[in-house]
Design an enzyme around this catalytic site. Structure first.
Site, mmCIF file in Angstrom:
data_model
loop_
_atom_site.group_PDB
_atom_site.id
_atom_site.type_symbol
_atom_site.label_atom_id
_atom_site.label_comp_id
_atom_site.label_asym_id
_atom_site.label_seq_id
_atom_site.Cartn_x
_atom_site.Cartn_y
_atom_site.Cartn_z
ATOM 1 N N LEU A 1 0.858 -1.179 0.000
ATOM 2 C CA LEU A 1 0.000 0.000 0.000
ATOM 3 C C LEU A 1 0.896 1.231 0.000
ATOM 4 O O LEU A 1 1.957 1.236 0.621
ATOM 5 C CB LEU A 1 -0.897 0.037 1.247
ATOM 6 N N ASP A 2 0.450 2.270 -0.692
ATOM 7 C CA ASP A 2 1.208 3.520 -0.692
ATOM 8 C C ASP A 2 1.319 4.090 0.720
ATOM 9 O O ASP A 2 0.489 3.812 1.587
ATOM 10 C CB ASP A 2 0.512 4.564 -1.575
ATOM 11 N N PHE A 3 2.304 4.923 0.913
ATOM 12 C CA PHE A 3 2.523 5.621 2.185
ATOM 13 C C PHE A 3 1.241 6.309 2.657
ATOM 14 O O PHE A 3 0.864 6.232 3.834
ATOM 15 C CB PHE A 3 3.648 6.648 1.991
ATOM 16 N N THR B 1 -1.913 5.772 1.700
ATOM 17 C CA THR B 1 -3.127 4.946 1.660
ATOM 18 C C THR B 1 -3.268 4.153 2.951
ATOM 19 O O THR B 1 -2.301 3.575 3.449
ATOM 20 C CB THR B 1 -3.077 3.970 0.469
ATOM 21 N N ARG C 1 -4.929 6.050 -8.016
ATOM 22 C CA ARG C 1 -4.707 7.493 -7.956
ATOM 23 C C ARG C 1 -4.565 8.076 -9.361
ATOM 24 O O ARG C 1 -5.135 9.135 -9.675
ATOM 25 C CB ARG C 1 -3.466 7.799 -7.122
#
Length: 307
Positions: free
Chosen positions: A106-108, A110, A218
């Site tokens: 997961l992104d930072f 998110t 995104r």
């Protein structure tokens, strides 16, 4: 030799421009942190800021908070890895690069569900599930503007943005002239609610990616013209006033033969939390099993967007 000098000057100008762009980006990122954490409603993550939703002999499924790295080479940095080590020191494997087998990323910025495999066998089973397209992931997002169509099928290949100032910061669609080699990326979208965020039009959506490219959701939403609320990078570093980026991994269905996983979190983007500043005006779909199934099976019943 004039052409040679002109070329050197052009390369130097571009390199200097990229450096200045990155310095400006870091300054704006620092400003975004100050706005959100010093002036706004965000509080820094803590070592205990983690929720375990599933724990078996084979897997842990946790809910990651926003603005938190999964792992890092800096032992002093707070990460999901550090939180897991604090909570389950007996499960940390020093033979692994980052002590735990993270089954996906997961992104930072998110938040939401993250699966950790507790053995090589469990990790292999998860990899097979992903490779065979058997994993269902659902995300919640609040986006800018009102989407006119209730359901969308987005098929836009994604690659790295090769401009030096954006390299390793942003991705790009195949339609971008600065994109590197692309991979297929597919997202399905269903509108849940239309309403207002800070008195401006916004839409809450349920997203189901069938591929797992970096920044896929995104970028696909940004390409539609409906950037996620609080997405600093894909708003060209302008959207820094929301207390967080409004993207959350909400449900994970992972049919491993070792342990069938079907876990979901609460909706973090409700009007009950005053930090969300979200006022729904129109509800089209609720978070029910019928809605998840509709999104999964909607292949022939939604509008398409292709590259």
């Amino acid at each position: 030799m004039l052409w040679w000098r002109a070329m050197v000057a052009m390369v130097a100008e571009r390199a200097l421009g990229a450096v200045l762009h990155r310095l400006a980006g870091r300054a704006l990122l620092r400003l975004c942190f100050i706005v959100r954490y010093k002036l706004g409603h965000s509080l820094p993550a803590t070592i205990d800021d983690i929720e375990i939703l599933h724990h078996s002999p084979h897997y842990i499924v946790l809910s990651k908070r926003y603005d938190l790295l999964i792992n890092s080479n800096d032992p002093n940095e707070l990460t999901v890895q550090a939180q897991l080590r604090h909570l389950f020191p007996h499960l940390a494997d020093k033979q692994l690069g980052h002590e735990f087998r993270f089954s996906h990323r997961l992104d930072f910025a998110t938040s939401g569900l993250l699966c950790i495999s507790l053995s090589k066998l469990a990790a292999k089973a998860v990899t097979k599930c992903f490779t065979r397209g058997q994993v269902d992931k659902y995300y919640l997002a609040l986006v800018r503007g009102h989407l006119s169509q209730e359901m969308l099928d987005i098929s836009l290949p994604i690659g790295d943005d090769m401009r030096p100032e954006w390299h390793k910061i942003k991705m790009a669609t195949a339609q971008n002239p600065y994109v590197g080699p692309c991979k297929v990326a597919h997202t399905r979208l269903l509108v849940l609610q239309r309403g207002l965020y800070c008195d401006y039009p916004a839409t809450k959506v349920l997203l189901k990616p069938s591929t797992g490219r970096r920044h896929q959701l995104r970028l696909h939403l940004s390409h539609l013209g409906h950037t996620i609320v609080g997405d600093f990078s894909y708003s060209n570093r302008r959207d820094m006033w929301p207390y967080r980026m409004f993207l959350h991994a909400h449900r994970l269905v992972l049919p491993s033969p070792l342990d069938y996983i079907d876990v979901q979190t609460k909706d973090p983007f409700t009007p009950e939390d005053p930090r969300n500043k979200w006022v729904p005006v129109e509800t089209l779909n609720a978070l029910t099993e019928e809605t998840y199934q509709r999104l999964k099976d909607a292949r022939h019943h939604c509008h398409g967007m292709n590259s």
